[in-house]
Design a protein around this motif. Structure first.
Motif, PDB file in Angstrom:
ATOM      1  N   VAL A 107      75.765 -81.543  17.904  1.00 19.94           N
ATOM      2  CA  VAL A 107      75.714 -80.113  18.186  1.00 19.94           C
ATOM      3  C   VAL A 107      75.445 -79.934  19.677  1.00 19.94           C
ATOM      4  CG1 VAL A 107      74.561 -77.920  17.715  1.00 19.94           C
ATOM      5  CG2 VAL A 107      74.745 -79.637  15.891  1.00 19.94           C
ATOM      6  N   GLN A 108      76.297 -79.190  20.357  1.00 20.28           N
ATOM      7  CA  GLN A 108      76.033 -78.861  21.756  1.00 20.28           C
ATOM      8  C   GLN A 108      75.144 -77.615  21.794  1.00 20.28           C
ATOM      9  OE1 GLN A 108      79.445 -78.202  24.262  1.00 20.28           O
ATOM     10  NE2 GLN A 108      78.220 -78.156  26.142  1.00 20.28           N
ATOM     11  N   ALA A 109      74.012 -77.709  22.473  1.00 19.04           N
ATOM     12  CA  ALA A 109      73.075 -76.587  22.490  1.00 19.04           C
ATOM     13  C   ALA A 109      72.224 -76.630  23.743  1.00 19.04           C
ATOM     14  CB  ALA A 109      72.174 -76.624  21.244  1.00 19.04           C
ATOM     15  N   ASP A 110      71.836 -75.456  24.180  1.00 22.34           N
ATOM     16  CA  ASP A 110      70.862 -75.277  25.254  1.00 22.34           C
ATOM     17  C   ASP A 110      69.486 -75.221  24.595  1.00 22.34           C
ATOM     18  OD1 ASP A 110      69.061 -73.946  27.138  1.00 22.34           O
ATOM     19  OD2 ASP A 110      70.848 -73.402  28.281  1.00 22.34           O
ATOM     20  N   TRP A 111      68.559 -76.065  25.044  1.00 18.19           N
ATOM     21  CA  TRP A 111      67.226 -76.110  24.434  1.00 18.19           C
ATOM     22  C   TRP A 111      66.544 -74.752  24.382  1.00 18.19           C
ATOM     23  CZ3 TRP A 111      65.256 -80.688  27.862  1.00 18.19           C
ATOM     24  CH2 TRP A 111      65.839 -81.879  27.405  1.00 18.19           C
TER      25      TRP A 111
END
Length: 268
Positions: A107-111
């Protein structure tokens, strides 16, 4: 593939810039820096044992990188969700997993908005590879840690590491180069350091050179920040050893417990 830092690289102190730093050329060489076999030998079963001791089964790896820890945990029987902000890193992690017979969930995600992109609660969050230092603003660090906390079950645990920036800032850089970055054909050293920036230079066996700009987190600052977002008990190791000499370790590793025991005295 050339990275772009502009005319004055030491002024690049932007959380978003890591996406440009981890370009395809750098990511393709990242496993040469890690050296999976040597790193596995160096860390042994530290993470596997720490997670099993706490009954963890469902793991959120929020700094997957090229997938080293995720693959090891999958092979140890854990259910792992892999997160990274870099699409290039996630693609490389998926390929590395596939080559070893695993289909990684990525999953590509910004923390800072982690729980917008992942679902459910996890027994453990791991944030390894000195990754928190990519956040240059304190509010970003607080937000990210709060998102990690929110992703955990009521008795969950965060495992987070960082370079020993205290020693780098106070005494200058030295490294045994035996933990984490174990590739013996790669040079990884700070090119510039001040209280707001650690700019590291990476030179590979083909003479290619890449850089990362990171914020030099001090150990006590990181521990205090984790306490302030709600973690109750934090145990810190130096190069996997609870009895360490602060001036003689490359990495700190924090195990932060979310569990609240009303009968236990709070930490200072």
């Amino acid at each position: 593939m050339e990275q772009k830092f502009g005319d004055n690289p030491v002024e690049v102190r932007d959380t978003e810039h890591y996406k440009d730093e981890y370009n395809e050329g750098f990511v393709d060489k990242w496993d040469e820096l890690i050296n999976w076999d040597s790193r596995a030998e160096s860390e042994g079963n530290f993470f596997i044992d720490a997670l099993r001791q706490r009954g963890a089964k469902k793991i959120l790896d929020v700094s997957t990188g090229t997938g080293f820890n995720a693959v090891r945990l999958v092979e140890a029987g854990f259910q792992v969700t892999c997160v990274d902000g870099s699409a290039e890193m996630l693609a490389k992690a998926f390929d590395n997993g596939w080559d070893r017979g695993h289909i990684l969930r990525v999953v590509q995600a910004d923390w800072r908005w982690l729980n917008r992109d992942i679902h459910g609660k996890y027994d453990a969050v791991i944030c390894l590879g000195n990754s928190l230092t990519h956040l240059f603003k304190e509010r970003d660090r607080r937000k990210a840690l709060a998102e990690f906390y929110a992703a955990l079950r009521h008795d969950g645990v965060l495992i987070l590491d960082q370079r020993n920036y205290d020693a780098i800032l106070d005494e200058g850089f030295s490294s045994k180069h035996k933990h984490y970055y174990c590739g013996d054909t790669v040079s990884a050293e700070p090119e510039y350091v001040d209280d707001g920036l650690a700019r590291f230079r990476y030179e590979f066996s083909d003479n290619s050179v890449y850089h990362l700009n990171m914020f030099p987190l001090r150990k006590d600052y990181t521990r205090n920040l984790m306490h302030e977002v709600g973690f109750q008990k934090i145990t810190t190791y130096g190069d996997f050893d609870p009895n360490y000499d602060p001036s003689n370790v490359d990495f700190y590793l924090h195990i932060a417990e979310k569990y609240y025991d009303e009968n236990e005295e709070p930490e200072d």
